[in-house]
Design a protein around this motif. Structure first.
Motif, short mmCIF file in Angstrom:
data_model
loop_
_atom_site.label_atom_id
_atom_site.label_comp_id
_atom_site.label_asym_id
_atom_site.label_seq_id
_atom_site.Cartn_x
_atom_site.Cartn_y
_atom_site.Cartn_z
N PRO A 1 59.64 2.76 -13.60
CA PRO A 1 59.15 3.02 -14.95
C PRO A 1 58.58 1.74 -15.59
O PRO A 1 59.09 0.64 -15.36
CB PRO A 1 60.39 3.49 -15.71
CG PRO A 1 61.38 3.87 -14.66
CD PRO A 1 61.06 3.05 -13.45
N ASN B 1 57.96 5.87 -8.71
CA ASN B 1 57.48 4.58 -9.23
C ASN B 1 58.46 3.99 -10.22
O ASN B 1 59.17 4.71 -10.91
CB ASN B 1 56.13 4.77 -9.92
CG ASN B 1 55.04 5.04 -8.92
OD1 ASN B 1 55.24 4.91 -7.72
ND2 ASN B 1 53.89 5.43 -9.43
N ASP C 1 54.70 2.03 -12.81
CA ASP C 1 53.93 2.83 -13.75
C ASP C 1 53.27 1.85 -14.73
O ASP C 1 53.88 1.44 -15.72
CB ASP C 1 54.90 3.79 -14.47
CG ASP C 1 54.27 4.40 -15.71
OD1 ASP C 1 53.03 4.42 -15.79
OD2 ASP C 1 55.03 4.84 -16.59
#
Ligand code: ATP
Ligand code: MG
Ligand code: MG
Ligand code: MG
Length: 469
Positions: free
Chosen positions: A384, A382, A414
């Motif tokens: 960040p 994912n 995220d």
């Protein structure tokens, strides 16, 4: 083959013939209703008639209502381009009874219109009812002769309709059309119900309750009817299509997008054209109803939709503003039914052009940053939260735009990390204020910002840097 404009008229005329008053669509910004971001259904303008707070000189009405579902309880933004049946902007055809007729009349009206006036084969239709509503099930059996397996009982909120967290509500019965077993999907209530084979076309709500903020519910003094049928969905099936985006009206917008970007409407960029066609409608209608792009509230939702559309145009290779060039095509299709569009044409075009010109200045760099960040990550990881926050803060990428871009690559953000980065920036801003000697006012200001930040359609955006806009 009837056009969407023909179908709208057939619907309104059918109910007018049956003693309903044709009432104009209300604006997309609900009057005096801070609980609702945008008008999301036909009943919104009649809310106070159901609760008995207001009366008018008619007890039956029919409308074609402009609706936007891009936030709040009903949010279809992420579905657009990917399902055959969702738009952010759509028209909801409806008939309403305010303490006049109820179930035993509403169901026969719907059946007659669908099977006689529209000529839809009966064996393609099936219905759902709220699991405890024996009365509605009996009426369906009697009026339509549907067998028991075509009257599906649903125990969930899908068959208990609510406009939002408060307001009039009630059990409902929904009518589905079976587009055939060449399309994936199961009947309502089954494990595969999210597929697009069985498409919900019409919802008949039996308004009999009112929901309050504290969670309690009262029975309304009178029993009313509120129905909603998506014009684009009924249009698709009457035009022998499965997909809303293949109807005459949507198709002409897709072709306008293809023309403006010189990209094949049915090629690999198909989804982009669909998103552009949809977002063109929602942004133009919102601007015509007085919403302007901004960094908070309704204006921020508008900005998010606009920027999303612009990214999709960019994906098609467009390097100059595109959206504003599509407005005449929209007005050709819908200007007669909605004259406010034509009146607002210069404003819509200027607003789109300005927003697109400004966003272009950061879009390229933002997309490059996104690619660089993705290249650094292990496969499938994912993005960040920090990177998503930088895109938001420096490049003016709303979070949902980043998510939308990642979705094509099978990745996500995220979001916890994004929220944390946001909170950190807030704390820094707060500390800076505190050091400025204006602590008391600053504290009040931040409390207000915090409260606004907590509401679903504001988000934390008042601090977005000007450079990003
Ligand atoms: P779905 O389950 O397909 O998302 P819904 O149950 O959310 O639809 P309702 O709130 O019952 O929809 O709205 C009444 C009708 O409006 C639906 O039966 C459908 O025909 C139409 N409709 C709802 N949402 C959309 C949308 N996003 N785009 C186009 N038409 C819609
Ligand atoms: Mg829905
Ligand atoms: Mg539904
Ligand atoms: Mg429904």
């Amino acid at each position: 083959m009837p056009s969407l404009n023909d179908i709208r008229s057939t619907f309104l005329n059918f109910f007018e013939r049956n003693d309903h008053r044709i009432v104009e669509s209300s604006p997309l910004v609900p009057r005096n209703d801070p609980t609702l971001m945008f008008t999301n259904s036909g009943m919104v303008q009649f809310k106070n008639l159901f609760t008995g707070v207001e009366t008018r000189d008619y007890k039956r009405a029919t409308t074609s209502q402009k609706c936007v579902r891009a936030g709040g309880k009903h949010n279809d933004l992420d579905n657009v381009g990917y399902t055959a049946r969702h738009h952010t902007f759509f028209e909801m055809l409806g008939n309403f009874s305010f303490g006049d007729y109820f179930k035993s009349q509403a169901i026969p009206y719907a059946w007659e219109l669908l099977t006689r006036d529209f000529g839809i084969p009966r064996d393609r239709l099936l219905v759902t009812v709220y699991h405890t509503d024996d009365e509605a099930a009996d009426i369906w059996k009697k009026v339509a002769g549907l067998s028991d397996d075509r009257i599906i009982r649903i125990p969930t909120s899908d068959n208990f309709w609510q406009m939002g967290p408060t307001g009039p509500c009630g059990p409902c019965t929904e009518i589905f059309y079976d587009h055939g077993d060449h399309i994936w999907g199961g009947p309502p209530g089954s494990a595969d119900e999210d597929g697009d084979r069985f498409i919900e076309i019409w919802n008949l709500v039996f308004m009999q309750n009112e929901q309050f903020e504290d969670g309690s519910m009262r029975a309304l003094d009178m029993q009313s009817i509120d129905t909603g049928m998506g014009l684009e969905r009924i249009g698709a099936l009457l035009q022998g299509k499965h997909d809303n985006y293949d109807t005459d009206l949507m198709r002409s917008l897709i072709e306008a997008s293809a023309h403006a970007t010189s990209a094949d409407p049915d090629g690999p960029g198909k989804v982009h054209h669909r998103v552009i066609a949809d977002h063109l409608r929602s942004t133009s209608f919102l601007i015509a109803d007085g919403v302007m792009p901004s960094n908070e509230g309704r204006g921020y939702v508008l900005r998010r939709i606009m920027r999303r559309a612009m990214r999709h145009a960019h994906m098609l290779g467009a390097r100059d503003p595109v959206m504003f060039r599509l407005v005449p095509a929209l007005i050709r299709q819908m200007g007669e039914a909605y004259p406010e569009l034509g009146r607002a044409q210069p404003l819509i075009e200027e607003t789109l052009k300005l927003e697109e010109t400004r966003f272009r200045q950061t879009l390229d760099r933002g997309l490059r940053l996104l690619d660089d960040e993705l290249a650094k990550l292990p496969e499938g990881a994912n993005l960040p939260g920090e990177a998503a926050f930088k895109l938001y803060d420096t490049y003016g990428f709303p979070l949902d735009l980043t998510q939308d871009a990642l979705r094509e690559k099978g990745r996500s953000v995220d979001t916890a990390g994004f929220d944390a980065a946001m909170a950190e920036q807030k704390a820094k801003a707060r500390a800076a204020w505190a050091g400025s000697g204006e602590t008391r006012d600053a504290a009040i200001w931040f409390d207000l910002a915090e409260q606004h930040g907590a509401t679903e359609f504001l988000g934390y955006d008042t601090e977005e840097s000007e450079g990003a806009i």
